[in-house]
Write a protein that holds these residues in place. Structure first.
Motif, PDB file in Angstrom:
ATOM      1  N   GLU A  56       0.828  -1.207   0.000  1.00 35.03           N
ATOM      2  CA  GLU A  56       0.000   0.000   0.000  1.00 35.03           C
ATOM      3  C   GLU A  56       0.863   1.258   0.000  1.00 35.03           C
ATOM      4  OE1 GLU A  56      -3.066   0.320  -0.523  1.00 35.03           O
ATOM      5  OE2 GLU A  56      -3.682  -1.775  -0.389  1.00 35.03           O
ATOM      6  N   LEU A  57       1.966   1.233   0.721  1.00 39.97           N
ATOM      7  CA  LEU A  57       2.869   2.387   0.749  1.00 39.97           C
ATOM      8  C   LEU A  57       3.467   2.645  -0.633  1.00 39.97           C
ATOM      9  CD1 LEU A  57       4.677   1.755   4.159  1.00 39.97           C
ATOM     10  CD2 LEU A  57       3.217   3.716   3.612  1.00 39.97           C
ATOM     11  N   ILE A  58       3.895   1.572  -1.310  1.00 39.11           N
ATOM     12  CA  ILE A  58       4.473   1.721  -2.646  1.00 39.11           C
ATOM     13  C   ILE A  58       3.412   2.196  -3.636  1.00 39.11           C
ATOM     14  CG2 ILE A  58       5.516   0.468  -4.581  1.00 39.11           C
ATOM     15  CD1 ILE A  58       6.928  -1.300  -2.564  1.00 39.11           C
ATOM     16  N   LYS A  59       2.215   1.643  -3.506  1.00 38.06           N
ATOM     17  CA  LYS A  59       1.108   2.045  -4.385  1.00 38.06           C
ATOM     18  C   LYS A  59       0.785   3.530  -4.193  1.00 38.06           C
ATOM     19  CE  LYS A  59      -1.949  -1.075  -4.510  1.00 38.06           C
ATOM     20  NZ  LYS A  59      -3.058  -1.949  -4.099  1.00 38.06           N
ATOM     21  N   PHE A  60       0.770   3.958  -2.936  1.00 40.11           N
ATOM     22  CA  PHE A  60       0.481   5.355  -2.616  1.00 40.11           C
ATOM     23  C   PHE A  60       1.559   6.273  -3.196  1.00 40.11           C
ATOM     24  CE2 PHE A  60       0.568   9.071   0.250  1.00 40.11           C
ATOM     25  CZ  PHE A  60      -0.758   9.477   0.155  1.00 40.11           C
ATOM     26  N   ALA A  61       2.812   5.862  -3.055  1.00 43.34           N
ATOM     27  CA  ALA A  61       3.920   6.663  -3.602  1.00 43.34           C
ATOM     28  C   ALA A  61       3.803   6.775  -5.124  1.00 43.34           C
ATOM     29  CB  ALA A  61       5.253   6.026  -3.215  1.00 43.34           C
ATOM     30  N   PHE A  62       3.382   5.697  -5.768  1.00 47.08           N
ATOM     31  CA  PHE A  62       3.243   5.715  -7.219  1.00 47.08           C
ATOM     32  C   PHE A  62       2.103   6.640  -7.640  1.00 47.08           C
ATOM     33  CE2 PHE A  62       2.620   3.957 -11.491  1.00 47.08           C
ATOM     34  CZ  PHE A  62       3.938   3.893 -11.905  1.00 47.08           C
ATOM     35  N   ILE A 218      -7.171   9.943  -9.920  1.00 43.67           N
ATOM     36  CA  ILE A 218      -5.894   9.814  -9.209  1.00 43.67           C
ATOM     37  C   ILE A 218      -6.050  10.356  -7.783  1.00 43.67           C
ATOM     38  CG2 ILE A 218      -3.481  10.546  -9.117  1.00 43.67           C
ATOM     39  CD1 ILE A 218      -3.416  10.567 -12.110  1.00 43.67           C
ATOM     40  N   ILE A 219      -6.733  11.484  -7.636  1.00 42.88           N
ATOM     41  CA  ILE A 219      -7.007  12.029  -6.304  1.00 42.88           C
ATOM     42  C   ILE A 219      -7.826  11.030  -5.494  1.00 42.88           C
ATOM     43  CG2 ILE A 219      -8.272  13.802  -5.031  1.00 42.88           C
ATOM     44  CD1 ILE A 219      -5.722  14.888  -6.080  1.00 42.88           C
ATOM     45  N   ARG A 220      -8.822  10.431  -6.139  1.00 39.93           N
ATOM     46  CA  ARG A 220      -9.640   9.420  -5.470  1.00 39.93           C
ATOM     47  C   ARG A 220      -8.765   8.259  -4.976  1.00 39.93           C
ATOM     48  NH1 ARG A 220     -13.728  10.844  -2.792  1.00 39.93           N
ATOM     49  NH2 ARG A 220     -15.661  11.249  -3.898  1.00 39.93           N
ATOM     50  N   ASN A 221      -7.832   7.869  -5.795  1.00 47.48           N
ATOM     51  CA  ASN A 221      -6.969   6.763  -5.414  1.00 47.48           C
ATOM     52  C   ASN A 221      -6.051   7.141  -4.256  1.00 47.48           C
ATOM     53  OD1 ASN A 221      -7.108   4.169  -6.397  1.00 47.48           O
ATOM     54  ND2 ASN A 221      -5.139   4.288  -7.413  1.00 47.48           N
ATOM     55  N   ILE A 222      -5.612   8.391  -4.232  1.00 54.01           N
ATOM     56  CA  ILE A 222      -4.787   8.867  -3.117  1.00 54.01           C
ATOM     57  C   ILE A 222      -5.601   8.883  -1.829  1.00 54.01           C
ATOM     58  CG2 ILE A 222      -3.633  10.920  -2.176  1.00 54.01           C
ATOM     59  CD1 ILE A 222      -2.624  11.493  -5.016  1.00 54.01           C
ATOM     60  N   GLN A 223      -6.860   9.344  -1.928  1.00 52.25           N
ATOM     61  CA  GLN A 223      -7.744   9.319  -0.763  1.00 52.25           C
ATOM     62  C   GLN A 223      -7.943   7.891  -0.271  1.00 52.25           C
ATOM     63  OE1 GLN A 223     -10.973  11.319  -2.789  1.00 52.25           O
ATOM     64  NE2 GLN A 223     -10.686  13.195  -1.581  1.00 52.25           N
ATOM     65  N   LEU A 224      -8.121   6.978  -1.219  1.00 50.80           N
ATOM     66  CA  LEU A 224      -8.289   5.572  -0.885  1.00 50.80           C
ATOM     67  C   LEU A 224      -7.023   5.026  -0.233  1.00 50.80           C
ATOM     68  CD1 LEU A 224     -10.526   3.399  -1.320  1.00 50.80           C
ATOM     69  CD2 LEU A 224      -9.274   2.697  -3.349  1.00 50.80           C
ATOM     70  N   GLY A 225      -5.868   5.438  -0.766  1.00 50.55           N
ATOM     71  CA  GLY A 225      -4.592   4.956  -0.255  1.00 50.55           C
ATOM     72  C   GLY A 225      -4.303   5.414   1.167  1.00 50.55           C
ATOM     73  N   ILE A 226      -4.759   6.612   1.519  1.00 46.32           N
ATOM     74  CA  ILE A 226      -4.544   7.115   2.881  1.00 46.32           C
ATOM     75  C   ILE A 226      -5.177   6.173   3.906  1.00 46.32           C
ATOM     76  CG2 ILE A 226      -5.159   8.965   4.504  1.00 46.32           C
ATOM     77  CD1 ILE A 226      -4.922  10.919   2.129  1.00 46.32           C
ATOM     78  N   PHE A 227      -6.433   5.811   3.663  1.00 40.51           N
ATOM     79  CA  PHE A 227      -7.117   4.908   4.586  1.00 40.51           C
ATOM     80  C   PHE A 227      -6.539   3.495   4.523  1.00 40.51           C
ATOM     81  CE2 PHE A 227     -10.432   8.185   4.119  1.00 40.51           C
ATOM     82  CZ  PHE A 227     -10.679   8.438   5.466  1.00 40.51           C
ATOM     83  N   SER A 228      -6.128   3.061   3.333  1.00 43.03           N
ATOM     84  CA  SER A 228      -5.538   1.728   3.199  1.00 43.03           C
ATOM     85  C   SER A 228      -4.260   1.612   4.019  1.00 43.03           C
ATOM     86  CB  SER A 228      -5.251   1.420   1.727  1.00 43.03           C
ATOM     87  OG  SER A 228      -6.443   1.366   0.971  1.00 43.03           O
ATOM     88  N   ILE A 229      -3.463   2.673   4.020  1.00 44.11           N
ATOM     89  CA  ILE A 229      -2.229   2.679   4.821  1.00 44.11           C
ATOM     90  C   ILE A 229      -2.567   2.659   6.311  1.00 44.11           C
ATOM     91  CG2 ILE A 229      -0.226   4.078   5.466  1.00 44.11           C
ATOM     92  CD1 ILE A 229      -0.114   4.991   2.521  1.00 44.11           C
ATOM     93  N   VAL A 230      -3.564   3.453   6.704  1.00 48.93           N
ATOM     94  CA  VAL A 230      -3.973   3.492   8.120  1.00 48.93           C
ATOM     95  C   VAL A 230      -4.459   2.122   8.573  1.00 48.93           C
ATOM     96  CG1 VAL A 230      -5.657   4.437   9.747  1.00 48.93           C
ATOM     97  CG2 VAL A 230      -4.520   5.947   8.117  1.00 48.93           C
TER      98      VAL A 230
END
Length: 375
Positions: A56-62, A218-230
């Protein structure tokens, strides 16, 4: 002549898409299964929750890199977009908490399933996500399922049931351990639960995208990634903190484990990049070939599958159901390769994945098409 050249180019892209989809799906499942097999030396496996968090961290960075490219490589514009679209719109961001929590649960369940089942049995059974996605599509999106698609779902159920019948053939010691009824039951329950999670999360996310005022996926995916990391970090702390403290965060990591992480982080993007050239028949064919390859590799290389008549018949029914359901679906609209950067949403799987489902934005309207997951 020019028309012939265009058709030839499109056919080449179609078959290249078929190759990439088949390869990505097969390698992901086999690599995950291999990474969860006990080694001969008895060395402890990596801690599964850490793999979810790292991917998830790598996905978020990408995703951040994609947004940076979209903003003409301006860090200032990147930061401004994040503040205005993520921080200053908490209600919009909070909507992603439900699907991201379900995706995290799904990812952990898939790893649990592949710790208990061989790759072929998992991949065949995991096609239940077609059934759960259809059910939640009718329930949440009011989509109409055609008669032949319902027939395909019934055939799918029959095939999955047949695959679960135990083999009467001779078994090696490894296969005896694998066919332990208790272990098999855990794996099956994990697959069913992950299929339910995948179906609901994918349809809920599709509904959210269609109704959302957020123009950038892409913004939606970043929002999704924030919660996925948490949620991923919470999983590590709640379930495996003692193991991490004793063994270290990256204990048990091998090149195969890192391959799994990269496939999870990048797989959805790869699928999204090639799926726009593939129709439903081609996607069904890719899934079918992937299932066959998984069976062969599980039997020949991993030695954890006994091929018998019921398994072959069940697998055949699942493949047939996949084809019927795909043919009856609306054909995927072609998306020009000249689409803007924000036309690709990181994340499937068909896939879903372990990775989240992938979507493409069709032209510049608000219509989104669900793509196959990485698995």
């Amino acid at each position: 002549m020019e028309k012939h050249s265009t058709m030839l180019g499109q056919n080449t892209l179609r078959y290249f898409s078929l190759f990439i989809l088949t390869l990505q799906t097969t390698v992901t499942v086999l690599a995950m299964r291999y990474s969860r097999k006990q080694t001969e030396g008895g060395k402890e496996l990596y801690i599964a929750t850490t793999l979810i968090l790292v991917s998830e961290l790598i996905k978020f960075a990408f995703c951040l890199i994609l947004l940076l490219v979209q903003k003409s490589c301006s860090v200032k514009h990147l930061f401004k977009a994040l503040v205005s679209e993520v921080i200053y719109k908490p209600s919009e961001t909070a909507k992603l908490a439900i699907p991201s929590s379900l995706y995290t649960i799904q990812n952990n369940l898939i790893l649990l399933a592949l710790s208990s089942l061989d790759a072929a049995t998992f991949q065949v059974t995991y096609q239940l996500k077609i059934l759960t996605t259809a059910f939640f599509s009718v329930l949440l999106l009011r989509k109409e399922i055609k008669a032949f698609q319902w027939l395909a779902l019934l055939i799918l159920m029959g095939g999955v049931v047949l695959v679960q019948f135990p083999s009467d053939g001779k078994q090696t010691e490894a296969n005896k351990a694998l066919s332990n009824p208790h272990k098999h039951l855990i794996g099956m329950l994990a697959v069913i639960a992950s299929s339910l999670s995948s179906g609901f999360a994918g349809v809920y996310y599709e509904k959210l995208l269609k109704e959302s005022a957020q123009p950038s996926v892409i913004i939606r995916n970043i929002q999704l990634g924030i919660f996925s990391i948490v949620f991923g970090a919470a999983g590590v702390i709640i379930n495996d903190w003692e193991k991490v403290a004793q063994r270290g965060f990256f204990d048990g990591y091998t090149p195969v484990v890192w391959l799994v992480i990269m496939l999870q982080a990048m797989g959805g993007l790869v699928v999204a990049a090639v799926i726009k050239y593939a129709d439903n028949i081609l996607k069904g064919f890719a899934t079918s070939v992937s299932i066959i390859l998984s069976c062969l590799c599980s039997y020949v290389f991993l030695h954890d599958l006994n091929l018998d008549l019921t398994f072959v018949l069940g697998t055949g029914l699942v493949i047939l159901a996949t084809f019927i359901y795909g043919i009856q679906s609306h054909p995927a609209p072609f998306v020009s390769s000249s689409s803007s950067t924000n036309s690709t949403l990181v994340d499937e799987d068909e896939s879903d994945d372990i990775s989240r489902s992938s979507y493409v934005k069709v032209n510049n309207d608000r219509t989104y098409q669900k793509l196959s997951s990485t698995i």
